[in-house]
Design a protein around this motif. Structure first.
Motif, PDB file in Angstrom:
ATOM      1  N   GLU A   1       0.823  -1.203   0.000  1.00 24.02           N
ATOM      2  CA  GLU A   1       0.000   0.000   0.000  1.00 24.02           C
ATOM      3  C   GLU A   1       0.859   1.255   0.000  1.00 24.02           C
ATOM      4  O   GLU A   1       0.574   2.224  -0.705  1.00 24.02           O
ATOM      5  CB  GLU A   1      -0.956  -0.004   1.199  1.00 24.02           C
ATOM      6  N   ALA A   2       1.920   1.251   0.810  1.00 20.30           N
ATOM      7  CA  ALA A   2       2.822   2.408   0.850  1.00 20.30           C
ATOM      8  C   ALA A   2       3.509   2.598  -0.501  1.00 20.30           C
ATOM      9  O   ALA A   2       3.677   3.733  -0.972  1.00 20.30           O
ATOM     10  CB  ALA A   2       3.854   2.231   1.956  1.00 20.30           C
TER      11      ALA A   2
ATOM     12  N   LYS B   1      -5.734   1.189  -1.396  1.00 19.27           N
ATOM     13  CA  LYS B   1      -5.698  -0.092  -0.693  1.00 19.27           C
ATOM     14  C   LYS B   1      -5.075  -1.139  -1.618  1.00 19.27           C
ATOM     15  O   LYS B   1      -5.119  -1.013  -2.836  1.00 19.27           O
ATOM     16  CB  LYS B   1      -7.108  -0.546  -0.294  1.00 19.27           C
ATOM     17  N   ARG B   2      -4.495  -2.152  -1.009  1.00 24.06           N
ATOM     18  CA  ARG B   2      -4.049  -3.288  -1.809  1.00 24.06           C
ATOM     19  C   ARG B   2      -5.262  -4.030  -2.350  1.00 24.06           C
ATOM     20  O   ARG B   2      -5.333  -4.363  -3.528  1.00 24.06           O
ATOM     21  CB  ARG B   2      -3.177  -4.230  -0.969  1.00 24.06           C
TER      22      ARG B   2
ATOM     23  N   ALA C   1      -7.257   0.679  -5.864  1.00 22.04           N
ATOM     24  CA  ALA C   1      -6.726  -0.569  -5.310  1.00 22.04           C
ATOM     25  C   ALA C   1      -6.287  -1.472  -6.447  1.00 22.04           C
ATOM     26  O   ALA C   1      -6.655  -1.267  -7.608  1.00 22.04           O
ATOM     27  CB  ALA C   1      -7.771  -1.268  -4.452  1.00 22.04           C
ATOM     28  N   GLN C   2      -5.497  -2.486  -6.099  1.00 21.16           N
ATOM     29  CA  GLN C   2      -5.103  -3.470  -7.106  1.00 21.16           C
ATOM     30  C   GLN C   2      -6.283  -4.346  -7.509  1.00 21.16           C
ATOM     31  O   GLN C   2      -6.359  -4.811  -8.647  1.00 21.16           O
ATOM     32  CB  GLN C   2      -3.963  -4.332  -6.559  1.00 21.16           C
TER      33      GLN C   2
ATOM     34  N   ASP D   1      -2.374  -0.923 -11.473  1.00 18.59           N
ATOM     35  CA  ASP D   1      -1.452  -1.960 -11.938  1.00 18.59           C
ATOM     36  C   ASP D   1      -0.087  -1.654 -11.326  1.00 18.59           C
ATOM     37  O   ASP D   1       0.595  -0.717 -11.735  1.00 18.59           O
ATOM     38  CB  ASP D   1      -1.376  -1.959 -13.466  1.00 18.59           C
ATOM     39  N   TYR D   2       0.286  -2.434 -10.338  1.00 21.46           N
ATOM     40  CA  TYR D   2       1.521  -2.191  -9.585  1.00 21.46           C
ATOM     41  C   TYR D   2       2.748  -2.190 -10.498  1.00 21.46           C
ATOM     42  O   TYR D   2       3.588  -1.288 -10.445  1.00 21.46           O
ATOM     43  CB  TYR D   2       1.643  -3.254  -8.495  1.00 21.46           C
TER      44      TYR D   2
END
Length: 235
Positions: free
Chosen positions: A116-117, A165-166, A198-199, A220-221
């Motif tokens: 999340e960070a 959020k994740r 969020a993801q 998208d991380y």
């Protein structure tokens, strides 16, 4: 914060009716007006609660001619009434084991770590992912109930509060709703709209967010990290 350990019964009336029979429980009255009823099990969730804004009044057994409680005589009663809905939480204390009050002061807020960070930092660095002409105001924008992950300006200069959020669930939407309520009281920021990012976002959370006028964005991380070109993928 006031902490009371007592043998008590609890009744909730309003949108629903619920009863907790006589048993030992932990009762918490927070500085923001929240009242929570906890048992020694059930993980972190309270058995019942009342969220602010609400008004709490207390009375003693001797203040009334008769308690009328089938579970026996009580020594103190709390009536907590929500200022907007009128819902009522009634707690009857039959025996008090511990009663203490503590001044906790202003909490510095959650120091986030992990995905999340990272998502917050990456989105702040690439705020134009949300649209051309967007700009970052600041990360961890402070409010009286905690920091908003990101405060930004859209292409029209409007204020946008972003909660990250994740995994996006209903609790995250509720959290962002509370932030928006406070931020929209600030004439220098209002009107403030919200984005829930969020993801992965659960369908129930997406429905609730849409109902409250909050936009949902799936992050998208890898693409934010620059190691995956989403436009070049076949799927």
């Amino acid at each position: 914060m006031r902490l009371v350990v007592a043998r008590c019964s609890v009744d909730y009336t309003g949108r629903l009716t619920a009863h907790l029979p006589l048993a030992p429980r932990l009762l918490i009255i927070k500085a923001d007006g929240s009242v929570l009823v906890h048992s020694d099990g059930g993980s972190y969730k309270p058995l019942n609660w009342m969220s602010p804004p609400c008004t709490l009044s207390t009375s003693r057994r001797g203040d009334e001619e008769a308690a009328g409680d089938p579970e026996g005589e009580w020594i103190e009663q709390w009536d907590v009434i929500h200022d907007k809905s009128g819902d009522r939480l009634r707690v009857r204390l039959h025996e008090i084991f511990e009663d203490s009050s503590h001044e906790l002061g202003i909490d510095p807020g959650l120091q986030k770590d992990g995905v999340e960070a990272h998502l917050q930092a990456l989105l702040a660095e690439n705020i134009d992912t949300l649209g051309e002409g967007w700009s970052l105001v600041r990360r961890e924008y402070f409010t009286a109930i905690g920091p908003v992950d990101i405060l930004a300006r859209d292409e029209n200069g409007g204020s946008v509060a972003i909660e990250i959020k994740r995994r996006g669930e209903i609790d995250g939407v509720e959290q962002l709703t509370r932030y928006l309520e406070l931020l929209n009281r600030d004439p220098l920021l209002a009107p403030v709209r919200g984005i829930f990012a969020a993801q992965a976002i659960k369908p129930q959370a997406r429905v609730l967010a849409t109902d409250r006028g909050i936009d949902c964005v799936t992050l998208d991380y890898d693409a934010l990290r620059g190691i995956d070109d989403a436009e070049s993928r076949l799927f």
